[in-house]
Design an enzyme around this catalytic site. Structure first.
Site, PDB file in Angstrom:
ATOM      1  CE  LYS A 124     -44.142   4.215  93.326  1.00 35.26           C
ATOM      2  NZ  LYS A 124     -45.551   3.424  93.307  1.00 35.26           N
ATOM      3  CB  THR A 125     -40.416   2.694  87.298  1.00 28.15           C
ATOM      4  OG1 THR A 125     -40.268   2.549  88.679  1.00 28.15           O
ATOM      5  CG2 THR A 125     -39.124   2.494  86.769  1.00 28.15           C
ATOM      6  CG  ASP A 146     -38.441   2.398  92.760  1.00 25.36           C
ATOM      7  OD1 ASP A 146     -39.166   3.076  93.240  1.00 25.36           O
ATOM      8  OD2 ASP A 146     -38.290   1.102  92.368  1.00 25.36           O
ATOM      9  CB  THR A 156     -44.864   2.327  98.542  1.00 22.33           C
ATOM     10  OG1 THR A 156     -43.711   2.112  99.571  1.00 22.33           O
ATOM     11  CG2 THR A 156     -44.548   1.809  97.239  1.00 22.33           C
ATOM     12  NE  ARG A 168     -44.633  -3.762  89.706  1.00 25.46           N
ATOM     13  CZ  ARG A 168     -44.302  -3.046  90.689  1.00 25.46           C
ATOM     14  NH1 ARG A 168     -44.368  -3.710  91.970  1.00 25.46           N
ATOM     15  NH2 ARG A 168     -43.658  -1.759  90.348  1.00 25.46           N
TER      16      ARG A 168
END
Length: 344
Positions: A68-69, A113, A162, A221
């Protein structure tokens, strides 16, 4: 009018070390996976550029580690505008957010975030900021207090979360674009492995990259983290190329099996089977027996086990899926972890 922004509230630029550690895509084509979302965002970004207007506010949600980032950074690069990054937990006071908002320039992007963790008083500042590009502030105290309206330059807010269920309705409705990032398939993760390997100048065979992709729990990740550890293994043992043999040896060394289960996953499953006959058992009991806190089990371990169909959450606690109980008994007793199982 602008307010000074404490540096700890923003992460405005990457260090040289960050750039060495990971590959950062510069455009949508280099951002692998999430094809449907990328096509939508390409259209929205192109329309924004044609109108020379700020992009509509965007909410990205989905499990952690899906990019997302990174996607927010790509959007900023595609628009050729600045991106300011912060995190909701550190925005404790409304003045913290006002300071950031007042320093945003025309069409700039603010990325928040974990936006579901914004305090209520801070969240309320966003309502008028997102809709009318202004914030109302109270100056003074008591009878002498007065309200002033601080105008803001048009900007784009990108929120990442999330847990959409924890975002209030008023905040959700102010996002013009809402997109969910899904877990990656093994092929897409293998492409990320090869992309990262090329960036790090690592020689890896496609079939070896696919094995890593299959064991990365559908998460970029995690696949990058596994690749870094496989690289360490190959370098220490003087392997010039990473092939199937090297990957399998490295993953055995790391304790990641062919289903992507790690030592903690197997420990949880083994306790439920050996000590509770398959369950149900409370999460607090599992935490005490595994030596992990309940938050780690709920956020890191359980989602993958449930998605794999191995674990079920019931009103009485956690239990093994009855359809998987025999499979797990064979798996936990017959694989290389059998010696560990005997300890329980």
């Amino acid at each position: 009018m602008s307010l000074d922004v404490p540096l700890e509230l923003l992460n405005l630029q990457e260090t040289s070390e960050d750039k060495v550690l990971s590959f950062e895509p510069n455009n949508f084509d280099e951002y692998l996976g999430q094809g449907e979302i990328k096509e939508k965002l390409k259209l929205y970004v192109k329309a924004s550029k044609l109108r020379e207007e700020q992009l509509d506010h965007l909410l990205l949600f989905g499990p952690p580690g899906l990019g997302k980032t990174t996607l927010a950074k790509v959007i900023a690069k595609e628009l050729d505008i600045n991106l300011k990054v912060t995190s909701a937990p550190i925005l404790e006071r409304s003045g913290d957010l006002v300071a950031i908002l007042s320093n945003l320039q025309q069409r700039e992007i603010l990325f928040i975030d974990e936006i579901h963790r914004l305090p209520k008083n801070v969240e309320e500042i966003l309502y008028s900021a997102m809709e009318n590009f202004c914030v109302d502030m109270i100056i003074g105290q008591g009878a002498g207090a007065k309200s002033i309206r601080l105008p803001l330059k048009p900007f784009t807010l990108i929120g990442a979360t999330t847990r959409t269920s924890l975002i209030s309705g008023p905040l959700q409705t102010r996002f013009g674009i809402i997109e969910r990032l899904d877990f990656y398939d093994a092929k897409s993760l293998a492409e990320i492995v090869i992309q990262s390997a090329n960036f790090w100048k690592i020689k890896i065979l496609p079939e070896a990259a696919l094995i890593i992709g299959k064991r990365a729990r559908g998460t970029p990740r995690i696949v990058k983290r596994i690749l870094r550890r496989v690289r360490d293994f190959a370098q220490v043992y003087n392997f010039s190329n990473i092939d199937l043999e090297v990957v399998n040896k490295a993953l055995d060394f790391l304790g990641i099996d062919e289903d992507g289960l790690n030592k903690l996953d197997r420990k949880v499953l083994t306790h439920i089977i050996k000590d509770f006959g398959g369950g149900p058992v409370g999460i607090e009991t599992l935490a005490a027996m595994t030596g992990e806190d309940t938050q780690t089990l709920e956020d890191v371990c359980e989602p993958y086990l449930i998605r794999m169909g191995l674990l079920q959450k019931t009103t009485r606690g956690r239990q093994i899926n009855p359809k998987k109980i025999l499979f797990l008994r064979r798996k936990l007793l017959n694989e290389k972890i059998s010696e560990q199982v005997k300890l329980f």
